[in-house]
Enzyme design. Structure first.
Site, PDB file in Angstrom:
ATOM      1  CG  HIS A 182     -11.068   2.901   2.607  1.00 27.16           C
ATOM      2  ND1 HIS A 182     -11.733   3.299   3.729  1.00 27.16           N
ATOM      3  CD2 HIS A 182      -9.771   2.824   2.971  1.00 27.16           C
ATOM      4  CE1 HIS A 182     -10.867   3.474   4.710  1.00 27.16           C
ATOM      5  NE2 HIS A 182      -9.673   3.202   4.283  1.00 27.16           N
ATOM      6  CG  HIS A 212      -1.946   1.036   1.228  1.00 29.56           C
ATOM      7  ND1 HIS A 212      -3.173   0.850   0.650  1.00 29.56           N
ATOM      8  CD2 HIS A 212      -1.935   2.289   1.711  1.00 29.56           C
ATOM      9  CE1 HIS A 212      -3.880   1.951   0.780  1.00 29.56           C
ATOM     10  NE2 HIS A 212      -3.156   2.842   1.425  1.00 29.56           N
TER      11      HIS A 212
END
Lengths: 77, 229, 726
Positions: free
Chosen positions: C91, C45
């Site tokens: 998300h 990430h």
């Protein structure tokens, strides 16, 4: 038989509503109030069997509460 | 431009204050002044707006925490002196929470936030807030999660008998029915005034209908307020 | 010091090789706090380790580009000292675990990325993919995600003006929630995240730190397994009111010439924000962790550094402005604390109660983060023999407009406040792109989110190129000049060769289309490991495009008036493979339509120039994508509640192909008179054809069939209501 299912946030979960309420309480000048936390309850009528209570447990965890962020407690009224 | 000044109360979570300020300035031809929620003294007492938004996050109940602000205490005091007060959306919710208007705005019947264009039948054109709208149908958008007007049967009857209902959700042609009721409000009520007729609350947003590129009915609404300040 | 066990290292998602690299950098073993920091900084990430090599190939420069990838968001120049800041971010994993909070905090995070740069957000969009409607979780996830997105944006007071929402079984256990935010800033008032100035104070502001989402950043990089339902890490809860306070207070502070650098605490919280700021400025940092405002008792430095509590910002301010800064935050009821200072050591020194609890070199940690060239192999597409249906034109049309993916999304968008801020000219249900005015001006920006995962699965390169082209086309159809994109690349596990192939090819596809259309990438996000029980999502590289409309009167939507004529711009070859028509017939095989980027550019510029030149005769415009010409026409009829008469002399077989094919680079122009377009097309050598008239109250294909538009609307409105009431 009526049972009451209490639901509140798990420890450590942010409770923005209570924080906002607490800020207003402080602004209103109530210095003795230290902390507010939010919960809700449901009154549920069930049949007088073992199964009734078991089912109530199940709907409390699967439906009424969100197990990711909430705890529940069942109390007889 | 007129020397008159219209006050707009601002809470930390207000989000229609800018839109409202522009509409008031352009279409009422007055000066405007923002009043921060913790101010205790309103300099200008000619007309007060409470804009839409989420005042204090709309936690507890929409508008409930805002009623404890010094500025709202001042609004309550001035309302008793006949100062015109207009609450839009969250402003309406605040006015009911501090009992300047009757009733409550509860969760929409479908439990969802609703944003859409609505037609409103103007019910009472004798009120200063709606005299410019005649008995027409106007189009203002709504955007709220708690706009479902509720009150007791007796109070509802009194509201109706006293001609305190100003706006009702309707069809384009002015038909009031369940189909044209977006949020479940009793009797399709979208806006009411108090008994003394100086306080107006409405859920729809006239300030969002003043654009040359979209709908313009809001202009008539604000133009009409000019004469009462 | 206790040696870290193999298990602990593994739990932090670090490989043995990565761990020895850490030991090399430090010349010693890390302690647990330091290990935690490495693990989040080197997670997929934060470090983009599997994709960095390929992302570097994307075009990121252009005449209007002020700031490309690497900052909180990308920035483009729209003239008159105005600039637009935008980015899209996923998300996905948090939204699957807790749809309401996951989606809400996704919106909150992307808005902070935009307003940290000094911009005021003016529009939110989103791209949502859910599993099959038949899957038991889909309804719950859909309701929660949509409500979460709406509630957050509505409360902050930023209009949610558009996006996409579709269903496919490949997302059954891995939904996608990609949120995009667009903000407006004055060009000379942009704020960056580069830390500077030995001794300058570091200020923490916003929510108190809790134990929320510790290791969220590593979770976003790990494949789900069956136990993850029980092994839930603490989810983050969003507080949009706090976000609103942060937004307004930061805007106020930004007028004061006090901030040197600012960054929000997103994934990996305090760790990534402090490291990134310091690394960009090549300086060091001292943090006094006991000063971090905590929501819970006995929080450890490890928890403080890794917590992902939302609505927090970190900033470096001028020492002379600390008091002013704290006062502004106090006015807004926010807690702000000086938690550290900038040093010239190049190290991150973390103190807790006067004890040095961690000490890491910043540059080496950031610079030597792993970069992988993972092996890839072209996947074999399985052919399944199925029984194809054969549907009539009418049957297929009705089936498409009543299908989950093409039904009216009113249930979704009515939950979004689209009109707050009073600058929304068109939200995405009213045109191919959302159009938002630049406040107090005569210009507007046009925004759209696009991706066709079915095309991408079959041919990731072509599919991704088509996504870029469609985004570009949507902006053209709305009357804009396309400027730049943000991309959100959603894929499965990159350690699998077939997935890595999809990733590489998709990025290549984006590169090719962006270069051809002069449409660079200014920001983006990568979400990998979207798979459960070895089943991966379809490759889903979502493109968020932004364009400029210099004259707001040129903004075009789906509007049409009685008497208007509809012209088709572009050529149709009759490509039905992977079309909606074939899907409805149970035929899922084949390849996407071809894409000729030269033709795309030519047709697009023709439409753009025609709108600018002959604005007064153009009522509206619509591009042709999924569902072909007939769905585009049906959408116009439904949106306007007006009838259409479609003429064609083709044979039935040819007609069907022509109506449903999904060939690229085509538009429908809705026009008041014939003269101008016929002449202009001749000059520009563009193929156009009048195909329909706006008339009456029926949707008619001459000599074939006829349906009242009211009926079409009913079909179109049914599905969501039925699905949600069930």
């Amino acid at each position: 038989m009526i049972y009451r299912v209490y639901i509140n946030f798990k420890k450590g979960i942010l409770d923005p509503e209570s924080e906002a309420i607490m800020k207003t309480i402080s602004r209103m000048g109530f210095s003795s109030i230290k902390k507010v936390s939010k919960g809700k309850f449901f009154d549920v009528e069930i049949s007088k069997t073992k199964k009734g209570l078991k089912d109530l447990e199940k709907i409390s965890s699967d439906l009424l509460s969100n197990p990711v962020i909430e705890n529940f407690k069942i109390i007889k009224k | 431009m007129s020397k008159r000044v219209v006050s707009i109360i601002v809470f930390p979570g207000s989000n229609c204050d800018r839109d409202l300020e522009i509409a008031v300035r352009n279409h009422m031809n007055v000066k405007t002044e923002y009043i921060w929620h913790n101010e205790t003294n309103l300099k200008n007492k000619e007309m007060i707006f409470i804009p839409g938004g989420f005042s204090f996050g709309d936690y507890l109940r929409s508008g409930a925490l805002a009623t404890k602000s010094p500025a709202i205490k001042e609004v309550i005091r001035l309302s008793k002196k006949g100062v015109p007060i207009i609450g839009i959306c969250n402003g309406f919710q605040i006015l009911t929470e501090c009992n300047l208007l009757e009733g409550s705005l509860i969760d929409n019947y479908n439990q969802l936030f609703i944003c859409k264009e609505c037609f409103l039948r103007v019910e009472n054109s004798e009120s200063m807030f709606s005299s410019n709208l005649n008995k027409s149908v106007v189009k203002f958008p709504i955007a709220h999660a708690q706009g479902n007007f509720y009150t007791s049967k007796d109070d509802l009857k009194r509201l109706e008998d006293n001609n305190q209902v100003i706006f009702r959700y309707s069809s384009e042609k002015g038909r009031v029915s369940k189909i044209s009721n977006p949020n479940g409000s009793l009797n399709n009520i979208a806006g009411i005034i108090n008994k003394e007729k100086n306080v107006l609350g409405l859920m729809p947003h006239p300030e969002r209908a003043v654009d040359s590129l979209n709908d313009r009915d809001g202009i008539k609404f604000f133009n009409g307020l000019k004469n009462f300040i | 010091m206790k040696k870290l066990s193999k298990k602990i290292i593994e739990e932090h998602g670090l490989t043995e090789k990565e761990f020895s690299l850490i030991k090399n950098i430090l010349n010693r073993d890390p302690n647990l706090l330091e290990l935690g920091i490495f693990s989040v900084m080197w997670s997929e990430h934060c470090s983009y380790k599997s994709t960095k090599k390929w992302l570097k190939t994307l075009p990121t420069r252009g005449r209007r580009i002020i700031c490309g990838p690497g900052e909180n968001a990308g920035i483009i120049d729209i003239g008159d000292n105005d600039a637009i800041v935008f980015k899209m971010e996923s998300h996905n994993h948090p939204s699957f675990i807790e749809p309401y909070q996951g989606a809400a905090t996704g919106v909150g995070g992307i808005m902070r990325d935009v307003f940290t740069m000094g911009a005021r957000p003016i529009a939110n969009l989103n791209s949502l993919r859910f599993g099959s409607p038949k899957h038991s979780k889909t309804k719950h996830l859909l309701s929660g995600v949509v409500k979460g997105i709406g509630d957050y944006g509505n409360c902050v007071g930023i209009p949610t003006v558009g996006g996409e929402c579709s269903f496919h079984e490949s997302y059954n256990n891995n939904i996608l929630v990609n949120a995009m935010c667009v903000g407006l800033v004055k060009k000379d008032k942009i704020f960056y995240s580069t830390a500077k100035g030995n001794g300058n104070p570091i200020i923490y502001v916003g929510s108190k730190t809790g134990r929320d989402g510790i290791h969220g950043a590593t979770m976003a990089s790990a494949e789900f397994d069956e136990t993850s339902n029980e092994n839930r890490p603490q989810v983050q809860v969003g507080d949009p009111f706090m976000e609103k306070l942060l937004l307004e207070s930061c805007q106020e502070l930004m007028k004061e010439n006090a901030i040197i650098a600012i960054q929000d605490m997103g994934a990996a919280g305090l760790t990534s924000s402090s490291f990134e700021m310091a690394s960009k400025g090549s300086c060091g940092v001292k943090l006094f962790l006991e000063r971090v405002p905590c929501r819970e008792e006995n929080m450890t430095p490890y928890e403080m550094m890794l917590s992902e509590t939302q609505e927090r910002m970190l900033m470096i301010v001028k020492p002379s402005k600390v008091k002013l800064t704290l006062n502004i935050f106090k006015k807004w009821g926010l807690e702000a604390v000086e938690i550290g200072l900038i040093t010239n050591t190049g190290n991150m020194e973390m103190f807790f109660k006067n004890k040095l609890v961690g000490n890491l070199p910043i540059k080496p940690l950031a610079d030597s983060s792993p970069e992988y060239d993972r092996p890839s192999v072209k996947p074999k597409l399985k052919k399944k023999k199925r029984n194809y249906k054969n549907l009539s034109i009418e049957e297929a049309l009705i089936k498409i407009i009543s299908s989950p993916n093409h039904s009216s999304k009113a249930w979704v968008y009515n939950q979004y406040d689209r009109s707050v801020m009073c600058d929304t000219i068109l939200s995405s249900e009213q045109g191919d792109a959302a159009v938002v005015r630049v406040h107090n001006s005569n210009k507007a920006i046009s925004i759209t989110c696009d991706c066709n995962p079915v095309f991408c699965k079959s041919n990731p390169l072509l599919g991704a190129s088509i996504g870029v082209a469609e985004s570009w086309r949507n902006l053209i159809a709305s009357g804009a000049e396309p400027i730049a994109i943000t991309d959100n690349l959603n894929f499965g596990n990159p350690e699998k060769k077939e997935i890595m192939y999809q990733i590489k090819q998709s990025i290549k596809g984006i590169k090719i289309a962006c270069e051809a259309l002069n449409y660079p990438v200014v920001s983006g996000n990568v979400s990998l490991y979207n798979e459960t029980k070895k089943k991966s999502i379809f490759p889903t590289p979502v493109i968020g495009g932004v364009g400029l409309i210099k004259n707001i009167n040129h903004a075009k939507g789906f509007k049409m008036n009685e008497g208007d004529k509809i012209y088709l711009v572009g050529e149709s070859s009759g490509h039905l493979e992977l079309s909606e028509y074939n899907m409805m017939c149970n035929n899922f095989e084949g390849y996407p339509p071809s894409l000729n980027l030269k033709k795309e550019l030519k047709n697009g510029l023709f439409v753009q120039k025609f709108i600018q030149k002959y604005n007064n005769v153009v009522s509206g415009c619509h591009d042709i994508s999924e569902g072909g010409i007939i769905l585009a026409l049906a959408e116009l009829a439904i949106s306007n509640k007006k009838g259409l008469k479609i003429q064609s002399k083709k044979s039935l077989k040819e007609l069907k192909k022509w109506l449903f094919c999904e060939d690229q680079s085509r538009y429908l122009l809705i026009i008041k008179s014939d003269e101008e377009i016929v002449r202009y097309a001749k000059i520009k050598k563009i193929k156009i054809k009048k195909i329909a008239n706006v008339v009456g109250e029926s949707f008619t294909v001459t000599n074939r069939f006829d349906i009242p538009v009211k009926k079409l609307i009913n079909y179109n409105n049914k599905w969501f209501k039925k699905f949600l009431d069930k």
